[in-house]
Scaffold this motif. Structure first.
Motif, mmCIF file in Angstrom:
data_model
loop_
_atom_site.group_PDB
_atom_site.id
_atom_site.type_symbol
_atom_site.label_atom_id
_atom_site.label_comp_id
_atom_site.label_asym_id
_atom_site.label_seq_id
_atom_site.Cartn_x
_atom_site.Cartn_y
_atom_site.Cartn_z
ATOM 1 N N LEU A 155 45.681 -20.533 -15.034
ATOM 2 C CA LEU A 155 45.129 -21.711 -14.860
ATOM 3 C C LEU A 155 43.485 -21.830 -14.837
ATOM 4 C CD1 LEU A 155 47.475 -23.710 -12.380
ATOM 5 C CD2 LEU A 155 47.026 -24.335 -14.994
ATOM 6 N N LEU A 156 43.167 -20.669 -14.218
ATOM 7 C CA LEU A 156 41.590 -20.488 -14.093
ATOM 8 C C LEU A 156 40.921 -20.156 -15.388
ATOM 9 C CD1 LEU A 156 39.496 -20.155 -11.919
ATOM 10 C CD2 LEU A 156 39.901 -17.695 -11.585
ATOM 11 N N TYR A 157 41.884 -19.249 -16.399
ATOM 12 C CA TYR A 157 41.184 -19.151 -17.651
ATOM 13 C C TYR A 157 41.217 -20.440 -18.368
ATOM 14 C CZ TYR A 157 41.338 -17.465 -22.474
ATOM 15 O OH TYR A 157 41.106 -17.431 -23.807
ATOM 16 N N ASP A 158 42.241 -21.048 -18.273
ATOM 17 C CA ASP A 158 42.325 -22.423 -19.087
ATOM 18 C C ASP A 158 41.147 -23.519 -18.700
ATOM 19 O OD1 ASP A 158 44.556 -21.475 -20.401
ATOM 20 O OD2 ASP A 158 46.266 -22.567 -19.560
ATOM 21 N N GLY A 159 41.027 -23.497 -17.417
ATOM 22 C CA GLY A 159 40.025 -24.407 -16.860
ATOM 23 C C GLY A 159 38.623 -23.973 -17.257
ATOM 24 N N ILE A 160 38.254 -22.695 -17.417
ATOM 25 C CA ILE A 160 36.967 -22.254 -18.019
ATOM 26 C C ILE A 160 37.021 -22.643 -19.148
ATOM 27 C CG2 ILE A 160 35.505 -20.332 -17.927
ATOM 28 C CD1 ILE A 160 36.753 -19.205 -15.201
ATOM 29 N N THR A 161 37.911 -22.135 -19.715
ATOM 30 C CA THR A 161 37.824 -22.216 -21.445
ATOM 31 C C THR A 161 37.664 -23.483 -21.913
ATOM 32 O OG1 THR A 161 39.242 -20.367 -21.793
ATOM 33 C CG2 THR A 161 39.319 -22.004 -23.517
ATOM 34 N N ASN A 162 38.325 -24.446 -21.128
ATOM 35 C CA ASN A 162 38.374 -25.842 -21.465
ATOM 36 C C ASN A 162 36.896 -26.520 -21.020
ATOM 37 O OD1 ASN A 162 40.952 -26.377 -22.568
ATOM 38 N ND2 ASN A 162 41.802 -26.805 -20.498
ATOM 39 N N LEU A 163 36.219 -26.268 -20.099
ATOM 40 C CA LEU A 163 34.876 -26.573 -19.631
ATOM 41 C C LEU A 163 33.966 -26.151 -20.643
ATOM 42 C CD1 LEU A 163 35.004 -26.098 -15.801
ATOM 43 C CD2 LEU A 163 34.801 -28.263 -17.162
#
Length: 251
Positions: free
Chosen positions: A241-249
Motif C-alpha cells: 500500500l505504501l508503494y501504491d500510494g507513493i506511485t499514485n501520488l
C-alpha cells in the motif's frame, strides 16, 4: 456484465483470497483483492463489484463463527466504524485513493516493525474504549473506498491475544456490520450500475468456497502460527500500500 477474460483472471483469485480471509486464515491477505482487480479496472469499480460479494461472505462467516466473538470489543469498535464510514462518505470526493493507501501502509508498517523490533514478547493489551474507538473509526474510514479496514482493526485486536477463533469471529461480525452499512452510500454515489451488479452475481458462487477453505485452514493451524501469519501479511500489505500510494501520488 464484464466479459474480458483478463478481468476474471484477476477477479477469481481476488474473491477467493477474500473468502479465505473471511474464513479466518490470515485475515490481512484480503487487502490484496482490490489491488489485484485494479490491474484491469478503476479501484472504485473494483470496490463496487466486490461489495455485494463481501456482504454474502459476511453472512456465511457469521454462521461459521456463530456465538464466537468478543462482545465487549464489538460494543466499542462497531459504533466507531460506523462513524468512520460516514466520514469517508462525506469526504469521498476529496480524499484520493493514494492518500488512503499511504495512511494504511504507514500504520501497518509501524505496527508490525514495532512488534518485531521489541525484545521479547509484546505486552498483551485489554479492551480499551479509547483505542478501540480510534482504530475502529480508522477501519471504517479506510474500509469504505478500497475495503482496507483489516490493518487498522488488527492493530487494535491483535495485542489482546484473543483465542484464534474468537479473534476471527469478532472480525467477521465487525466487517459484516461495516459492509452492509456501506450499501446505501454506494447506491447514493452511483457505484452500483447494472454491469457491476451482474459481474458480482457471476463471481458470487466463489464466496462460500473461499470461506469454507479459510475456515478449514484455520482449524488445522495452531494459534501462534495464525498470529505470526497475521503479522507477516500485515507487514507485506503495508509495503504494498505504501508503494501504491507513493506511485499514485507521483503519477
Amino acid at each position: 456484465m464484464l466479459t474480458d477474460p483478463l478481468f476474471y483472471l484477476c477477479a477469481i483469485p481476488a474473491v477467493l483470497l477474500y473468502g479465505i480471509a473471511k474464513g479466518g486464515f490470515g485475515g490481512n491477505i484480503a487487502i490484496l483483492s482490490v489491488p489485484l482487480m485494479t490491474l484491469v479496472m478503476p479501484p472504485q469499480q473494483a470496490a463496487a463489484i466486490l461489495l455485494p460479494i463481501l456482504c454474502t461472505m459476511d453472512l456465511v462467516a457469521l454462521r461459521t463463527f456463530r456465538g464466537r466473538w468478543s462482545l465487549p470489543n464489538l460494543r466499542i469498535i462497531v459504533p466507531a466504524a460506523l462513524v468512520g464510514t460516514v466520514l469517508a462518505w462525506v469526504g469521498f470526493r476529496w480524499m484520493s485513493e493514494a492518500h488512503i493507501q499511504l495512511m494504511i501502509g504507514i500504520i501497518a508498517l509501524v505496527f508490525t516493525l514495532n512488534i518485531w523490533l521489541r525484545r521479547g514478547e509484546p505486552p498483551t493489551r485489554g479492551v480499551s474504549r479509547w483505542r478501540g474507538g480510534f482504530w475502529g473509526t480508522i477501519a471504517g474510514f479506510t474500509s469504505f473506498s478500497i475495503h482496507a479496514g483489516g490493518p487498522p482493526i488488527n492493530v487494535y485486536l491483535l495485542p489482546q491475544k484473543l483465542d484464534k477463533t474468537l479473534l476471527m469471529g469478532t472480525i467477521a461480525v465487525f466487517f459484516a456490520v461495516v459492509n452492509f452499512a456501506k450499501i446505501p452510500f454506494y447506491i447514493q454515489l452511483g457505484l452500483f450500475d447494472t454491469s457491476n451488479l451482474l459481474t458480482a452475481l457471476v463471481l458470487l458462487p466463489l464466496a462460500p468456497i473461499g470461506i469454507r477453505l479459510g475456515f478449514w485452514m484455520l482449524q488445522r493451524t495452531n494459534q501462534e502460527l495464525i498470529y505470526q501469519l497475521c503479522y507477516v501479511f500485515l507487514f507485506f500489505t503495508g509495503c504494498k500500500l505504501l508503494y501504491d500510494g507513493i506511485t499514485n501520488l507521483l503519477v
